[in-house]
Write a protein that holds these residues in place. Structure first.
Motif: not given
Length: 300
Positions: A23-27, A32-35, A38-40, A270-277
């Motif tokens: 359940p935790a991995m699905i959430m 987190v992972i799929i968004p 998609v953002a990338g 792109a802003v989201a990816v840079l902030l994440f990095a």
């Protein structure tokens, strides 16, 4: 026979562990992972929510690095995050020191200090917008009584960000004070008593006993508070809308405006990816350092 039984038991435990983690991995994947994937992808496209995404490569990143407004947003975000931590950790530490001794009404006072943490950022931001108001705000009413005239806290380019920092400090102080207070109470009394017997004064005990024993707590507070500061948005959105003259525009506010005002979802991604990095560039070394420190401690 015994080995087969043990192997079967281990397989059952592994299956049970995977089921419990599922359940935790699905959430994690959904939120987190799929968004992030998609953002990338969207960060490499031109997308305005109305037409299909069109691949443009690294154009969004080049435009961001050439945009002086984005440079301003980065500077504002770092100024807010570093300034909040530098001031807040000192204030939270000494407030925790105050409550680490028998104090009449201490429990009630701690509750009052922690109470803003239970309020949403929107509520706190609206409250402080009223307090800062140059015409009807209580702060300026007191200043007028003192003969200093109204101060335009949120419309002055030099005062807007410090004013937002003050509000954020007030809202978050109780949470980090509780963490530091727990760290103070974990210090063995024998160490403090031994230092006092050796003739160490208050400052000597603070510098040589208390702070070294509080390293982990202080480090945790500094890192988490800084990470939260990098994501500053609600304060700027509610109180100043990024103004005046972009003096309170943060990276997240810049991302919001790109996506929902300019409908430039590709650039916002792109802003989201840079902030994440950037956050990962800080978080991963910190995690590695913490693990290495834990391993060294286990060997001692």
């Amino acid at each position: 026979m015994a080995q087969a039984t043990m192997a079967s038991l281990e397989r059952g435990q592994r299956r049970a562990g995977r089921l419990l983690l599922a359940p935790a991995m699905i959430m994690l994947a959904l939120t987190v992972i799929i968004p992030l994937i998609v953002a990338g992808f969207l960060s490499l496209t031109s997308y305005n929510l109305l037409q299909p995404p069109r691949f443009v490569g690294l154009k969004n990143y080049r435009d961001l690095f050439a945009d002086p407004v984005f440079h301003k947003a980065i500077g504002n975000t770092l100024y807010f995050a570093v300034g909040q931590v530098a001031i807040g950790i000192v204030v939270a530490f000494f407030v925790a020191m105050l409550f680490n001794r028998p104090l009449k009404g201490g429990a009630a006072a701690r509750t009052v200090i922690y109470l803003p943490q239970a309020m949403s950022y929107v509520t706190v931001a609206l409250l402080w917008t009223f307090l800062y108001d140059p015409f009807i705000g209580p702060i300026n009413a007191v200043l007028r009584e003192l003969g200093t005239g109204p101060v335009y806290f949120l419309t002055n380019t030099e005062l807007a960000m410090p004013s937002i920092m003050g509000m954020s400090l007030w809202r978050n102080l109780g949470y980090y004070m509780i963490i530091l207070l727990a760290g103070l109470k974990a210090i063995p009394e024998e160490l403090l008593e031994a230092a006092q017997i050796d003739g160490a004064g208050w400052w000597a005990r603070l510098a040589n006993v208390i702070i070294p024993q509080m390293t982990n707590s202080l480090f945790f507070v500094a890192v988490t508070w800084f990470m939260g500061g990098l994501q500053m948005f609600t304060q700027a959105y509610v109180m100043t809308q990024g103004g005046p003259v972009n003096s309170t525009r943060s990276v997240v506010y810049h991302m919001y405006e790109a996506a929902f005002t300019q409908l430039s979802v590709g650039q916002a991604s792109a802003v989201a990816v840079l902030l994440f990095a950037f956050v990962m560039a800080i978080a991963l070394p910190v995690r590695l350092a913490a693990e290495l420190k834990g391993r060294r401690a286990s060997y001692v």
